[in-house]
Motif scaffolding. Structure first.
Motif, PDB file in Angstrom:
ATOM      1  N   SER A   1     116.401   6.147 108.734  1.00  0.00           N
ATOM      2  CA  SER A   1     116.441   7.113 107.500  1.00  0.00           C
ATOM      3  C   SER A   1     116.266   8.423 108.011  1.00  0.00           C
ATOM      4  CB  SER A   1     115.086   6.931 106.666  1.00  0.00           C
ATOM      5  OG  SER A   1     115.101   8.042 105.851  1.00  0.00           O
ATOM      6  N   ASP A   2     116.979   9.345 107.440  1.00  0.00           N
ATOM      7  CA  ASP A   2     116.831  10.957 107.732  1.00  0.00           C
ATOM      8  C   ASP A   2     115.679  11.304 107.411  1.00  0.00           C
ATOM      9  OD1 ASP A   2     119.384  10.854 109.167  1.00  0.00           O
ATOM     10  OD2 ASP A   2     120.377  11.415 107.350  1.00  0.00           O
ATOM     11  N   ARG A   3     114.888  10.902 106.388  1.00  0.00           N
ATOM     12  CA  ARG A   3     113.582  11.434 105.872  1.00  0.00           C
ATOM     13  C   ARG A   3     112.593  10.443 106.276  1.00  0.00           C
ATOM     14  NH1 ARG A   3     113.373  10.027  99.671  1.00  0.00           N
ATOM     15  NH2 ARG A   3     113.617   7.711  99.573  1.00  0.00           N
ATOM     16  N   ALA A   4     111.243  10.886 106.111  1.00  0.00           N
ATOM     17  CA  ALA A   4     110.082  10.191 106.568  1.00  0.00           C
ATOM     18  C   ALA A   4     109.755   9.146 105.511  1.00  0.00           C
ATOM     19  CB  ALA A   4     108.783  11.095 106.691  1.00  0.00           C
ATOM     20  N   GLU A   5     110.173   7.898 106.026  1.00  0.00           N
ATOM     21  CA  GLU A   5     109.704   6.721 104.995  1.00  0.00           C
ATOM     22  C   GLU A   5     108.772   5.871 105.818  1.00  0.00           C
ATOM     23  OE1 GLU A   5     113.192   4.865 103.606  1.00  0.00           O
ATOM     24  OE2 GLU A   5     114.247   6.531 102.936  1.00  0.00           O
ATOM     25  N   LEU A   6     108.373   4.980 104.938  1.00  0.00           N
ATOM     26  CA  LEU A   6     107.182   4.016 105.167  1.00  0.00           C
ATOM     27  C   LEU A   6     107.419   2.754 104.538  1.00  0.00           C
ATOM     28  CD1 LEU A   6     104.462   3.346 106.479  1.00  0.00           C
ATOM     29  CD2 LEU A   6     103.410   4.118 104.132  1.00  0.00           C
ATOM     30  N   ARG A   7     107.388   1.501 105.117  1.00  0.00           N
ATOM     31  CA  ARG A   7     107.183   0.203 104.704  1.00  0.00           C
ATOM     32  C   ARG A   7     106.006  -0.424 105.036  1.00  0.00           C
ATOM     33  NH1 ARG A   7     111.193   2.610 103.406  1.00  0.00           N
ATOM     34  NH2 ARG A   7     113.244   2.179 103.780  1.00  0.00           N
ATOM     35  N   VAL A   8     105.413  -0.957 104.079  1.00  0.00           N
ATOM     36  CA  VAL A   8     104.187  -1.733 104.038  1.00  0.00           C
ATOM     37  C   VAL A   8     104.462  -3.210 103.747  1.00  0.00           C
ATOM     38  CG1 VAL A   8     101.840  -1.849 103.654  1.00  0.00           C
ATOM     39  CG2 VAL A   8     102.925   0.107 103.486  1.00  0.00           C
ATOM     40  N   ILE A   9     104.164  -3.992 104.618  1.00  0.00           N
ATOM     41  CA  ILE A   9     104.800  -5.495 104.554  1.00  0.00           C
ATOM     42  C   ILE A   9     103.546  -6.575 104.523  1.00  0.00           C
ATOM     43  CG2 ILE A   9     106.289  -7.134 105.347  1.00  0.00           C
ATOM     44  CD1 ILE A   9     107.897  -4.908 106.695  1.00  0.00           C
ATOM     45  N   THR A  10     103.511  -7.728 103.658  1.00  0.00           N
ATOM     46  CA  THR A  10     102.560  -8.557 103.883  1.00  0.00           C
ATOM     47  C   THR A  10     103.382  -9.991 103.071  1.00  0.00           C
ATOM     48  OG1 THR A  10     100.405  -9.265 103.522  1.00  0.00           O
ATOM     49  CG2 THR A  10     101.285  -8.503 101.904  1.00  0.00           C
ATOM     50  N   CYS A  11     102.798 -10.887 103.236  1.00  0.00           N
ATOM     51  CA  CYS A  11     103.241 -12.265 102.767  1.00  0.00           C
ATOM     52  C   CYS A  11     103.117 -12.506 101.260  1.00  0.00           C
ATOM     53  CB  CYS A  11     102.698 -13.401 103.534  1.00  0.00           C
ATOM     54  SG  CYS A  11     103.196 -13.208 105.347  1.00  0.00           S
ATOM     55  N   GLY A  12     104.025 -13.242 100.586  1.00  0.00           N
ATOM     56  CA  GLY A  12     103.781 -13.578  99.348  1.00  0.00           C
ATOM     57  C   GLY A  12     104.920 -14.266  98.820  1.00  0.00           C
ATOM     58  N   GLY A  13     105.270 -14.158  97.445  1.00  0.00           N
ATOM     59  CA  GLY A  13     106.379 -14.816  96.973  1.00  0.00           C
ATOM     60  C   GLY A  13     106.128 -16.372  96.641  1.00  0.00           C
ATOM     61  N   GLY A  14     104.831 -16.636  96.616  1.00  0.00           N
ATOM     62  CA  GLY A  14     104.697 -18.228  96.441  1.00  0.00           C
ATOM     63  C   GLY A  14     104.287 -18.961  97.663  1.00  0.00           C
ATOM     64  N   PHE A  15     103.515 -19.840  97.432  1.00  0.00           N
ATOM     65  CA  PHE A  15     102.748 -20.466  98.696  1.00  0.00           C
ATOM     66  C   PHE A  15     103.128 -21.931  98.609  1.00  0.00           C
ATOM     67  CE2 PHE A  15      99.192 -22.599 100.479  1.00  0.00           C
ATOM     68  CZ  PHE A  15      99.141 -21.877 101.843  1.00  0.00           C
ATOM     69  N   SER A  16     103.383 -22.646  99.533  1.00  0.00           N
ATOM     70  CA  SER A  16     103.530 -24.115  99.835  1.00  0.00           C
ATOM     71  C   SER A  16     102.625 -24.517 100.822  1.00  0.00           C
ATOM     72  CB  SER A  16     104.726 -24.359 100.270  1.00  0.00           C
ATOM     73  OG  SER A  16     105.083 -25.936 100.716  1.00  0.00           O
ATOM     74  N   GLU A  17     101.537 -25.648 100.578  1.00  0.00           N
ATOM     75  CA  GLU A  17     100.620 -25.980 101.593  1.00  0.00           C
ATOM     76  C   GLU A  17     101.464 -26.650 102.741  1.00  0.00           C
ATOM     77  OE1 GLU A  17      97.718 -28.492 100.083  1.00  0.00           O
ATOM     78  OE2 GLU A  17      97.088 -27.316  98.453  1.00  0.00           O
ATOM     79  N   ARG A  18     102.721 -26.834 102.568  1.00  0.00           N
ATOM     80  CA  ARG A  18     103.370 -27.570 103.616  1.00  0.00           C
ATOM     81  C   ARG A  18     104.178 -26.499 104.778  1.00  0.00           C
ATOM     82  NH1 ARG A  18     108.629 -29.113 104.596  1.00  0.00           N
ATOM     83  NH2 ARG A  18     109.332 -28.128 102.598  1.00  0.00           N
ATOM     84  N   THR A  19     104.501 -25.447 103.998  1.00  0.00           N
ATOM     85  CA  THR A  19     105.376 -24.568 104.965  1.00  0.00           C
ATOM     86  C   THR A  19     104.627 -23.272 104.999  1.00  0.00           C
ATOM     87  OG1 THR A  19     106.634 -23.790 102.994  1.00  0.00           O
ATOM     88  CG2 THR A  19     107.410 -25.533 104.297  1.00  0.00           C
ATOM     89  N   GLY A  20     103.831 -22.865 104.042  1.00  0.00           N
ATOM     90  CA  GLY A  20     103.033 -21.336 104.020  1.00  0.00           C
ATOM     91  C   GLY A  20     103.569 -20.525 102.952  1.00  0.00           C
ATOM     92  N   TYR A  21     103.520 -19.349 103.269  1.00  0.00           N
ATOM     93  CA  TYR A  21     104.059 -18.339 102.364  1.00  0.00           C
ATOM     94  C   TYR A  21     105.784 -18.599 102.318  1.00  0.00           C
ATOM     95  CZ  TYR A  21      99.492 -16.536 101.274  1.00  0.00           C
ATOM     96  OH  TYR A  21      98.278 -16.380 101.064  1.00  0.00           O
TER      97      TYR A  21
END
Length: 210
Positions: free
Chosen positions: A173-193
């Motif tokens: 990016s030509d400007r100052a940007e930030l991404r903050v990332i974590t897990c989500g989108g549902g969860f499976s006990e077999r495969t995780g997030y």
């Protein structure tokens, strides 16, 4: 997930996904919040809620604050593991955010990347509530030079692991940007997030040290 930089594509593995707490307690009623469709981009990745501030000089982050979700966390540096995946804070350090030190520093020109755990064996971690963040809410990064980079949230989106949009998230990016990332989108006990929550933000101001 892949993170781009310096002409090379690096793997950013989903190692921030722990899920041990959900397995121990049963995931049905305590899965971390998922952002609503209203918080997604309205018109592509260049949608913004405020004018952008001029990029700051390079300076490492030392603390990250997101007042709306009660995050006030120290920031550690993250590199790459031997397999090319992104190192993450140790699982026991659930309240620590990690900055990808080979990328842009928060507030400087480019796309800075911060990642952190959504949970660990003890329970919710630093970014458990990230999916509740809304457009226009602030993210503050205290830097080693004493100044605080103030960002506004442009969008909060969730992606399946198999459909993670590398270029959209990590592209330059030509400007100052930030991404903050974590897990989500549902969860499976077999495969995780099943995916990742990504906050997009850009610099709107600088607070000088007191």
């Amino acid at each position: 997930m892949n993170v781009e930089g310096k002409g090379k594509v690096w793997l950013l593995a989903g190692a921030v996904c722990v899920g041990v707490w959900l397995v121990q307690n049963g995931s049905q009623n305590i899965t971390p919040p998922i952002p609503s469709a209203a918080q997604a981009f309205a018109a592509g990745p260049r949608f913004h809620t405020d004018a952008a501030a001029d990029p700051m000089p390079v300076s490492s982050p030392v603390r990250l604050r997101i007042p709306e979700i009660d995050v006030d966390a120290p920031v550690t540096r993250l590199g790459l593991a031997k397999d090319g995946s992104l190192d993450v804070p140790p699982p026991e350090d659930g309240d620590v955010a990690g900055w990808y030190r080979h990328g842009a520093t928060p507030g400087a020109r480019g796309t800075a990347v911060v990642a952190g755990h959504v949970d660990n064996a003890r329970g919710p971690a630093v970014f458990y509530s990230l999916g509740t963040l809304e457009k226009g809410q602030r993210i503050e990064v205290v830097r080693a030079d004493g100044r605080t980079a103030v960002f506004t949230t442009d969008a909060v989106e969730v992606y399946d692991n198999e459909d993670f949009p590398d270029r959209k998230v990590y592209g330059e990016s030509d400007r100052a940007e930030l991404r903050v990332i974590t897990c989500g989108g549902g969860f499976s006990e077999r495969t995780g997030y099943r995916g990742n929550v990504v906050v997009y933000a850009h610099l709107i101001g600088v607070r000088q040290p007191a």
